[in-house]
Design an enzyme around this catalytic site. Sequence first.
Site, PDB file in Angstrom:
ATOM      1  N   GLU A 152      49.974  50.790  49.480  1.00  0.00           N
ATOM      2  CA  GLU A 152      49.456  50.805  47.757  1.00  0.00           C
ATOM      3  C   GLU A 152      48.910  51.740  47.462  1.00  0.00           C
ATOM      4  OE1 GLU A 152      48.274  47.033  46.652  1.00  0.00           O
ATOM      5  OE2 GLU A 152      48.309  47.669  43.866  1.00  0.00           O
ATOM      6  N   HIS A 204      39.906  43.956  46.082  1.00  0.00           N
ATOM      7  CA  HIS A 204      41.757  44.343  46.029  1.00  0.00           C
ATOM      8  C   HIS A 204      42.607  43.956  47.353  1.00  0.00           C
ATOM      9  CE1 HIS A 204      45.394  46.004  46.291  1.00  0.00           C
ATOM     10  NE2 HIS A 204      45.285  45.827  45.004  1.00  0.00           N
ATOM     11  N   GLU A 245      42.208  39.684  46.777  1.00  0.00           N
ATOM     12  CA  GLU A 245      43.289  39.567  45.728  1.00  0.00           C
ATOM     13  C   GLU A 245      44.382  39.243  45.742  1.00  0.00           C
ATOM     14  OE1 GLU A 245      46.746  41.372  42.842  1.00  0.00           O
ATOM     15  OE2 GLU A 245      44.013  42.075  42.443  1.00  0.00           O
ATOM     16  N   HIS A 246      44.705  40.025  47.466  1.00  0.00           N
ATOM     17  CA  HIS A 246      46.401  40.273  47.487  1.00  0.00           C
ATOM     18  C   HIS A 246      46.067  39.007  48.601  1.00  0.00           C
ATOM     19  CE1 HIS A 246      48.928  44.429  47.660  1.00  0.00           C
ATOM     20  NE2 HIS A 246      47.500  43.738  46.618  1.00  0.00           N
TER      21      HIS A 246
END
Lengths: 455, 431
Positions: free
Chosen positions: A149, A69, A72-73
């Site tokens: 997040e 993840h 992905e950022h």
Amino acid sequence: MTMRYARMIPLLLILALSGPAVAETYEHRLANGLRVIVKEDRRAPTAVHMVWYRVGSMDETNGSTGVAHVLEHMMFKGTPSVGPGEFNRRVAAAGGRDNAFTSRDYTAYFQQVPKERLPEMMQLEADRMRHLTLDEREFSQEIRVVMEERRLRTEDQPQALLFERLSAMAFQSHPYRAPIIGWMSDLESMTVADARHWYERWYAPNNAYVIVVGDVEHQAVFRLAEQHYGQLPARESGSTKPQVEPAQAGLRRLVVKAPAELPIVMMAYKVPVIRDLERDIDPYALEMLSAVLAGHDAARLSRNLVRQQRLAVDAAASYDSTSRGPGLFYLYGSPSEGKTRAEFEAGMRAELARVQNDGVAADELARAKAQLIAAQIYKLDSMFAQAMEIGQLESVGIAHAQHRRMIDKLQAVTAEQVQGVARKYFVDDVLTVGELEPQPLPRSPRPRSPFVGRH
Amino acid sequence: MTPLRCLMGFVMLLAVQLADAGPKIERWQTPSGARVLFVESHSLPILDVQVDFAAGTAREAEGKAGSAALTHALLDLGVPGMDETQIASRLADLGAKLSGGVDMDRASVALRTLSMVDKRGPALDLLRQILAQPLFPNDAFERERARTVAALKEALTRPDAIASKAFWAATYGAHPYARQATPESVGALERSDLIDFHARNYCAQRATIAIVGDLSRAEAEVLAADLSLAMPAGKPAEALAEPVLPSGGERRIAHPAAQAHLLLGLPTIRRGDPEFFPLLVGNYSLGGGGFVSRLMKEVRDKRGLAYSVQSYFHPLGQLGPFQIGMQTKKEQADEALRVTREVLATFLGQGPSEAELLAAKQNLIGSFPLRLDSNRKILENVALIGFYDLPLDYLDRYQENIERVTVERVRAAFSRVLRPGQMVTVVVGGE
């Protein structure tokens, strides 16, 4: 009643598939192994473009959870030719919308654009498939965003917290035990080198596929893909060890405390998922069981537990028959005021027992199938939903062209098969129960300072 | 890129993009006074019907907060000859879906059904009964009241819900938009309150019917006439009073969450206000434009203070709010607040740069087709146009209205509606 539906279903399918907006799907494989899947849908002058990588959080290892993840950022943080933040700027300037998502099974990136902007999107995605910069300073900012997040979506969300801890208990060996966003400690110790290692290991054309749905001509899209993605070399891509989850032998139970008002009970039974699309029967029967229990407002859990017995404020079921890793069938909800978690759980168990002992009625099953067919037609109203469907099937190794067969198999499920899976899989030995025990807020919220005007 | 080339590119883009027109919308009124908007589309065997009533929370009687939402929740839980289980089962058998919601102005009920006569016929019959003849059975009423109270109590433990409630209360004071359901107000509601609310507000004169999909004009006329004939004609809704602007101020509410939730804003503009376009374009640069806004750059990208930060204008029948919202680790709430106020002050002083204005226009004009690329999206737009009585060419002129915005118009519009001295700040959690 039942007969009427049995006749109507094939008719509906024909109507859906022969209308004027028939969506045709085409596929082409580039020499570097990248597959391109195109579905033509000419209802509006737009297109959705997606790149799916066959890698998700289940490919992570201990100590590095969350890296899929985080990468992905970082995919938005620039290449030598497209600076940090420039990716978003260019998509926005094209009148587009973009984002990305990471799951346990895959990582996917998408843009929705006016159709004439598709070439630029391919250029941008092809560029970051191979040339990501992974700058240390950008990383140190972005990892803080990811921690925010996690706070937002997990730490301060009692239901998400319960789900996270339940997964970590239901799975002891399989990597599905770790949260997609990663454990906070792993995020704190993550470095840009971890992200770079991940990128080098998994981001290659032969480990990806591109999906385009929209007002496009498939041959033109294939030529575009050849032009932009075709120049990227195939590279050796990583592999993940099986890490088979040992058979569970005995009930597991955990309690999570968090600030909340309503308790939550979440029950997870280990069940199979589709591994052989043609031969499997049970995963389809489990899908229909889920629909009979919780597919609509008058489905069993809502009708019996919420409406008639008033035992629950909410009661739901959830099951996904397609995943790379092992499957769970979830039953969850919140007891009504004055009812305990134990009473809620007993109510859920009683509903399972009713299916196990008495089966499901023909009209219940027919209703679930009618909904299934309608949902297939409604999906055609969204290009994004059509692209997602293709992407998710492909991510677990099911060819998108097999989707029709899956619908056929679901339509063929019998009441006996539903009762059969209820008896076979819903036993305590493979059950994990998570309970949220609400904690009062330190004094119920009241202003810490009086409301004062500021002039 | 030189400014000249950049500008040329933009002109060419506009030449292509401005040719986009919205869908062909037909509008008429039923004999009993309901307004109807219709978009014919036969590409899929789907029919969407959305009925909006001027029956939002602003229409609740004094002391009856929560009655709008509870009335809406009870609509499909009993009609003559059918109980809630029969209604939900029938809809499921047909493959039809009901959805909807309640905000300050509107109560919406939307039906999505397959368009074949044997599907849509019974589905529309049900919709008609649900809207016009709900029975509000007592047992369903008591149960839903209890569920609503439980949900409200749960919400009062969540920092986001606490912040939102405090924001509306602080920005709208005594105005009906400030009204918030509480466990106590809902607990005190009676079945008769719902019957009264329904009788007064769910009437043809207060209804807008939006129809999109696989139907002919003649069929749509019959559909709309049938729907509205079943309802009482009633009286048109009265205009709401204009909210009194708050006098600024900051409210802090303690909470143990890991993150603080921050909201800043005030009442600003009505739906249909021509300055909506300069505000929309300006807000894109300030905090509306997803990953490319100033707030996103300063708060998230440069400082890693938040996962999401955004601002928006939400025009309503009366002055709706402007709001900036974000969540951040509680220890850094004050820093995030300081950065946000600086970004806002700078923007109010200078407006967007020419480059930002251009980027905003490119996105808002270029993305216009994406706003209308499904029946569902067309329905949302058409329902909005109908309910707020916007011009029928609203969508056709959307891109042109955006293109006309200048830096000066943005600055003027922002300084008219965003007075920092009147802006309210709510912080839930934090140190």
